[in-house]
Design an enzyme around this catalytic site. Structure first.
Site, PDB file in Angstrom:
ATOM      1  N   SER A 105       0.771  -1.125  -0.064  1.00  0.00           N
ATOM      2  CA  SER A 105      -0.134  -0.173  -0.184  1.00  0.00           C
ATOM      3  C   SER A 105       0.800   1.325   0.062  1.00  0.00           C
ATOM      4  O   SER A 105       0.279   2.411  -0.055  1.00  0.00           O
ATOM      5  CB  SER A 105      -0.779   0.147   1.129  1.00  0.00           C
ATOM      6  OG  SER A 105      -1.982  -0.938   1.052  1.00  0.00           O
ATOM      7  N   LYS A 108      -0.005   3.761  -2.804  1.00  0.00           N
ATOM      8  CA  LYS A 108      -0.851   4.526  -2.706  1.00  0.00           C
ATOM      9  C   LYS A 108      -0.448   6.182  -2.732  1.00  0.00           C
ATOM     10  O   LYS A 108      -0.930   6.956  -2.836  1.00  0.00           O
ATOM     11  CB  LYS A 108      -1.788   4.162  -1.592  1.00  0.00           C
ATOM     12  CG  LYS A 108      -2.779   2.961  -1.673  1.00  0.00           C
ATOM     13  CD  LYS A 108      -3.545   2.928  -0.508  1.00  0.00           C
ATOM     14  CE  LYS A 108      -4.658   1.835  -0.362  1.00  0.00           C
ATOM     15  NZ  LYS A 108      -3.929   0.597  -0.283  1.00  0.00           N
ATOM     16  N   SER A 163      -5.866   3.005   4.694  1.00  0.00           N
ATOM     17  CA  SER A 163      -5.650   2.336   3.542  1.00  0.00           C
ATOM     18  C   SER A 163      -6.554   1.715   2.864  1.00  0.00           C
ATOM     19  O   SER A 163      -6.435   0.522   2.233  1.00  0.00           O
ATOM     20  CB  SER A 163      -4.215   1.266   4.054  1.00  0.00           C
ATOM     21  OG  SER A 163      -3.420   1.185   2.843  1.00  0.00           O
TER      22      SER A 163
END
Length: 393
Positions: A105, A108, A163
């Site tokens: 993640s 991101k 997240s």
């Protein structure tokens, strides 16, 4: 014979004149004319200049300590890591900086750099079932529901704090869909000079071929800190997220920011983004601000087996970065920020406890006014109840 020799003389005379003219022509023109009369194979293309080789391109640990500089922490087991000055972009030390690994993640951060400028925070969007197609099984979710209307501002908090892959997919749908978001992210990575990153999904979910590096993640983190919106979101510890009943509390999953699960809050921490998948292991972009310095570290796939190794190793590297700044020579650079960004003063972390962060029922002004009114009422009551004095003649 005399008649036949005239053409030969004319030909010889013409050749002599041509040779004289050729000598009078500039060098390039003369050589071009000569080549046209005698065709040869074209010259091979000149080789393109190779990219400059730096210490960061070498395997293993790279650091250039000066006399008196602190030694690197020995407890760092991560497959790849990097320590940099977030303002100057100088890399203070690194290990396998360009090694390509699954980012989880932390990708991101690139998604936010790409999509944040395209959407106004106040825009409202009604989520459809189609918006949530493609969210991977077992993904981290913030709780986005089809049929519910959300502000873009809420969705970004869902991305940065929880997240939420569901929030990422909704925001992707607002900029043309998942494929469009992936194309835009790849273009942004190229623009930033992140040559190790290959984007397959916008949320960092495990997919074949999706990779990044400690160097590239540091590039994304630094660019994010130079963006006020990004810096505000990534430094938020606690917030409220809307649902059908009103809202519920959400907490940032970066434990160095919130101090959750016994990890302990890191003084001056700003963010930036953590991640985990089965394939990638733990990954983290972390930055902290102390005095006049902002130190940025990236940690990918610790191998020690400790439950919170990604945080303890990031803590050790941050501590070393603050101690070593000015005591080591840089081993490379994160490059230049885009022209529209500048390494301005970064946002300080505000990871307050939910109770402390909650809005008080009454403001200070209201309490002062109420206190003054109470004193005045008490004074009036005393005057009304006291015995009246009689005047003497």
């Amino acid at each position: 014979m005399a008649l036949r020799s005239r053409p030969c003389r004319r030909t010889a005379r013409a050749a002599a004149l041509a040779a004289s003219a050729l000598l009078l022509l500039p060098g390039p023109a003369a050589s071009a004319l000569a080549r046209s009369s005698h065709p040869t194979e074209p010259d091979p293309p000149r080789p393109r200049p190779a990219p400059p080789q730096t210490l960061l391109d070498r395997p293993g640990t790279q650091v250039r300590r000066m006399a008196g500089a602190p030694a690197l922490p020995e407890s760092v087991s991560s497959t790849s890591w990097l320590v940099a000055d977030a303002v100057s972009g100088e890399v203070l030390a690194a290990h396998g900086a360009h090694r390509k690994l699954p980012p989880a993640s932390t990708l991101k951060s690139l998604f936010a750099l790409t999509v944040l400028p395209q959407l106004k925070a106040t825009t409202r969007h009604r989520v459809t079932q189609k918006d949530l197609l493609g969210v991977g099984e077992g993904s981290s979710l913030v709780g986005v529901e089809p049929g519910q209307t959300y502000r873009v501002d809420d969705l970004w908090r869902g991305v940065f704090l929880r997240s939420g892959n569901d929030a990422v997919h909704v925001l992707s749908s607002m900029v043309g869909g998942e494929r469009a978001a992936v194309r835009q992210m790849q273009a942004k990575a190229v623009e930033l000079g992140a040559r190790d990153t290959h984007v397959v999904t916008p949320d960092g979910y495990d997919e074949r071929g999706q990779v990044s590096s400690a160097y590239d993640l540091a590039v994304f983190g630094r660019a994010g800190l130079a963006d006020r919106q990004f810096a505000r979101y990534c430094s938020t510890g606690f917030a409220r997220f809307p649902d059908r009943k009103g809202s519920f509390s959400i907490q940032n999953t970066n434990r160095l920011l919130t101090g959750a699960d016994g990890v302990g809050h890191y003084q001056g921490l700003i963010g930036v983004k953590n991640g985990y998948t089965t394939n990638a292991g733990n990954t983290l972009i972390a930055a902290a601000h102390r005095g006049s310095r902002t130190i940025l570290v990236t940690v990918m796939h610790p191998e020690s087996g400790e439950g919170h190794a990604v945080y303890s190793e990031a803590r050790s590297l941050l501590n070393w970065g603050f101690a070593a700044a000015g005591e080591v020579r840089p081993v490379g650079s994160l490059g230049k920020l885009p022209q529209h960004q500048a390494p301005h003063r970064v946002v300080r972390a505000r990871a307050q406890h939910p109770v402390l962060a909650a809005k008080p029922l009454f403001s200070l002004g209201t309490l002062i006014s109420a206190g003054a009114a109470a004193v005045l009422m008490a004074g009036w009551g005393w005057l009304a109840l006291r015995p009246r004095s009689r005047s003497s003649s």
